[in-house]
Design a protein around this motif. Structure first.
Motif, PDB file in Angstrom:
ATOM      1  N   GLY A  41       0.875  -1.070  -0.078  1.00 21.94           N
ATOM      2  CA  GLY A  41      -0.489   0.750  -0.618  1.00 21.94           C
ATOM      3  C   GLY A  41       0.739   0.908  -0.237  1.00 21.94           C
ATOM      4  N   LEU A  42       2.471   1.496  -0.229  1.00 22.04           N
ATOM      5  CA  LEU A  42       3.241   2.672   0.161  1.00 22.04           C
ATOM      6  C   LEU A  42       3.291   2.841  -1.417  1.00 22.04           C
ATOM      7  N   THR A  43       2.715   3.961  -1.024  1.00 14.79           N
ATOM      8  CA  THR A  43       2.582   4.888  -2.390  1.00 14.79           C
ATOM      9  C   THR A  43       3.667   4.986  -3.354  1.00 14.79           C
ATOM     10  N   SER A  44       5.221   5.064  -3.162  1.00 13.52           N
ATOM     11  CA  SER A  44       6.191   4.342  -4.304  1.00 13.52           C
ATOM     12  C   SER A  44       7.282   3.732  -3.218  1.00 13.52           C
ATOM     13  N   ASN A  45       7.914   2.640  -3.878  1.00 11.11           N
ATOM     14  CA  ASN A  45       9.352   2.642  -3.395  1.00 11.11           C
ATOM     15  C   ASN A  45      10.441   3.650  -3.310  1.00 11.11           C
ATOM     16  N   SER A  46       9.803   4.390  -3.552  1.00 11.50           N
ATOM     17  CA  SER A  46      11.655   5.750  -3.407  1.00 11.50           C
ATOM     18  C   SER A  46      10.912   6.619  -2.588  1.00 11.50           C
ATOM     19  N   ALA A  47      11.309   6.516  -1.827  1.00  8.71           N
ATOM     20  CA  ALA A  47      10.362   6.931   0.084  1.00  8.71           C
ATOM     21  C   ALA A  47      11.640   8.124   0.438  1.00  8.71           C
ATOM     22  N   ARG A  48      11.427   8.824   1.067  1.00  7.34           N
ATOM     23  CA  ARG A  48      12.532   9.383   1.505  1.00  7.34           C
ATOM     24  C   ARG A  48      12.387  10.684   3.194  1.00  7.34           C
ATOM     25  N   PRO A  49      11.769  11.079   3.346  1.00  3.07           N
ATOM     26  CA  PRO A  49      11.785  12.318   4.661  1.00  3.07           C
ATOM     27  C   PRO A  49      10.643  10.911   5.263  1.00  3.07           C
ATOM     28  N   ILE A  58       2.552   8.769  11.052  1.00  2.00           N
ATOM     29  CA  ILE A  58       3.816   8.215  10.618  1.00  2.00           C
ATOM     30  C   ILE A  58       3.688   8.620   8.548  1.00  2.00           C
ATOM     31  N   TRP A  59       4.210  10.678   8.610  1.00  4.93           N
ATOM     32  CA  TRP A  59       4.329  10.517   7.280  1.00  4.93           C
ATOM     33  C   TRP A  59       5.225  10.003   6.607  1.00  4.93           C
ATOM     34  N   ILE A  60       5.135   9.899   4.975  1.00  4.39           N
ATOM     35  CA  ILE A  60       5.864   9.989   4.233  1.00  4.39           C
ATOM     36  C   ILE A  60       6.177   9.783   2.712  1.00  4.39           C
ATOM     37  N   CYS A  67       2.557   9.716   1.604  1.00  4.03           N
ATOM     38  CA  CYS A  67       1.559   8.705   2.019  1.00  4.03           C
ATOM     39  C   CYS A  67       1.970   9.021   3.342  1.00  4.03           C
ATOM     40  N   LEU A  68       0.366   8.255   4.088  1.00  3.80           N
ATOM     41  CA  LEU A  68       0.713   8.209   5.415  1.00  3.80           C
ATOM     42  C   LEU A  68       0.397   7.223   6.086  1.00  3.80           C
ATOM     43  N   TYR A  69       0.857   6.316   7.439  1.00  3.71           N
ATOM     44  CA  TYR A  69       1.204   5.246   7.844  1.00  3.71           C
ATOM     45  C   TYR A  69       0.153   5.459   8.792  1.00  3.71           C
ATOM     46  N   ASP A  70      -0.488   4.908   9.150  1.00  6.65           N
ATOM     47  CA  ASP A  70      -2.000   4.907  10.218  1.00  6.65           C
ATOM     48  C   ASP A  70      -2.938   3.567  10.480  1.00  6.65           C
ATOM     49  N   ASP A  71      -2.670   2.943  11.590  1.00  2.00           N
ATOM     50  CA  ASP A  71      -3.608   2.244  11.796  1.00  2.00           C
ATOM     51  C   ASP A  71      -2.667   0.934  11.098  1.00  2.00           C
ATOM     52  N   LYS A  76      -2.126   6.996   0.529  1.00  2.00           N
ATOM     53  CA  LYS A  76      -2.348   8.355  -0.484  1.00  2.00           C
ATOM     54  C   LYS A  76      -2.626   9.723   0.094  1.00  2.00           C
ATOM     55  N   ILE A  77      -1.971  10.568   0.097  1.00  2.00           N
ATOM     56  CA  ILE A  77      -2.589  11.872   0.864  1.00  2.00           C
ATOM     57  C   ILE A  77      -1.959  13.134  -0.336  1.00  2.00           C
ATOM     58  N   GLN A  78      -3.831  13.819  -0.739  1.00  2.00           N
ATOM     59  CA  GLN A  78      -4.152  13.753  -1.878  1.00  2.00           C
ATOM     60  C   GLN A  78      -3.996  15.532  -1.705  1.00  2.00           C
ATOM     61  N   ILE A  79      -2.934  16.776  -2.393  1.00  2.00           N
ATOM     62  CA  ILE A  79      -2.686  17.566  -2.788  1.00  2.00           C
ATOM     63  C   ILE A  79      -3.263  18.031  -3.596  1.00  2.00           C
ATOM     64  N   VAL A  80      -3.965  19.341  -3.116  1.00  2.00           N
ATOM     65  CA  VAL A  80      -5.413  20.152  -4.405  1.00  2.00           C
ATOM     66  C   VAL A  80      -4.889  21.533  -4.783  1.00  2.00           C
TER      67      VAL A  80
END
Length: 208
Positions: A41-49, A58-60, A67-71, A76-80
Motif C-alpha cells: 500500500g506504500l505510494t511509491s518504492n522511492s521514499a525520502r523523509p 507516520i508521514w512518508i 503517504c500516511l501510515y496509520d493503524d 495516499k494523501i492528495q494535495i489539491v
C-alpha cells in the motif's frame, strides 16, 4: 539491491524506520527488519523523509506524493492545487511539524502547510520561475518559532517569523563552484543555526 537510504526515523515505540530510493520503507523493531513496498500500500518504492506526528501517525514523503501510515495501513494523501485540481505525481523533499502542530511539506510543486484539514500553498518568495519554486527542499523551525527554508536554487535562505518572510544572503564559500545556497539542518545549544551545502557548512549566530 543497494538502494540508498534517504530518510530515517525513530518512532515513539523505539522502532527504527528507513526510507530508500527503490526498496520502499524498512521498519526495525530491534530484532527483525520488515519491508514495506507498493504491494503493502506504500505510494511509491522511492521514499525520502519520514516523520511521526504528535498523534503517532507516520508521514512518508515519496516520489509520488505524500503517504500516511496509520493503524497499520498506508494511504495516499492528495494535495489539491489552487485551481482545485488534484496534484499530479510529485516529489516530497522534507516534512516538518511545527510547535502549533501544523505540518509543512517541501515538494517539487512548492511548499504546503497542512492544518489537519486541508493543504494550503505557502509562497516563500516572489520568484515566478517554477524551477526555483520547486527547489525549497528543507524546512527547520528554530527555538523562537521561526521557520527557515533553503534549497539549491537560491543565493541564500529564507526566514519566516509568522508574519513575513526575510531573505538572508549567504556569502559564497571559497570553492571552485562557489555555491551559496544552504539547507537548514539544526540549531545548537548556543542558538546558532547550521546550514549545509555540497561544499561545506554555514553557521548563523543571529547576526551573520
Amino acid at each position: 539491491k543497494g538502494y540508498n537510504v534517504n530518510g530515517s526515523l525513530q518512532d515513539k515505540d523505539g522502532n527504527l524506520w528507513f526510507g530508500t530510493t527503490g526498496d520502499g520503507v524498512y521498519k526495525y523493531d530491534g530484532k527483525l527488519f520488515t519491508q514495506f513496498t507498493t504491494s503493502n500500500g506504500l505510494t511509491s518504492n522511492s521514499a525520502r523523509p519520514l516523520l511521526e506526528d504528535k498523534s503517532g501517525k507516520i508521514w512518508i514523503g515519496t516520489d509520488d506524493g505524500v503517504c500516511l501510515y496509520d493503524d497499520n495501513k498506508f494511504s495516499k494523501i492528495q494535495i489539491v492545487l489552487q485551481n482545485d485540481t488534484l496534484s499530479s505525481k510529485y516529489n516530497v523533499w522534507s516534512i516538518m511539524q511545527d510547535k502549533s502542530g501544523k505540518l509543512w511539506f517541501a515538494t517539487s510543486i512548492g511548499v504546503y502547510v497542512y492544518d489537519g484539514k486541508s493543504f494550503i500553498s505557502f509562497k516563500v518568495n516572489d520568484d515566478d520561475v517554477s524551477y526555483c519554486t520547486a527547489k525549497i527542499e528543507k524546512i527547520l523551525e528554530d527555538n523562537a518559532g521561526n521557520l527557515w527554508f533553503g534549497g539549491r536554487c537560491y543565493d541564500g535562505v529564507y526566514r519566516y517569523d509568522g508574519k513575513s518572510v526575510t531573505y538572508i544572503k549567504l556569502e559564497k564559500l571559497a570553492t571552485p563552484r562557489e555555491r551559496n545556497w544552504g539547507f537548514p539542518q539544526l540549531q545548537d545549544k548556543n542558538g546558532n543555526i547550521w546550514f549545509s551545502n555540497w561544499d561545506g557548512v554555514y553557521r548563523y549566530d543571529g547576526k551573520s
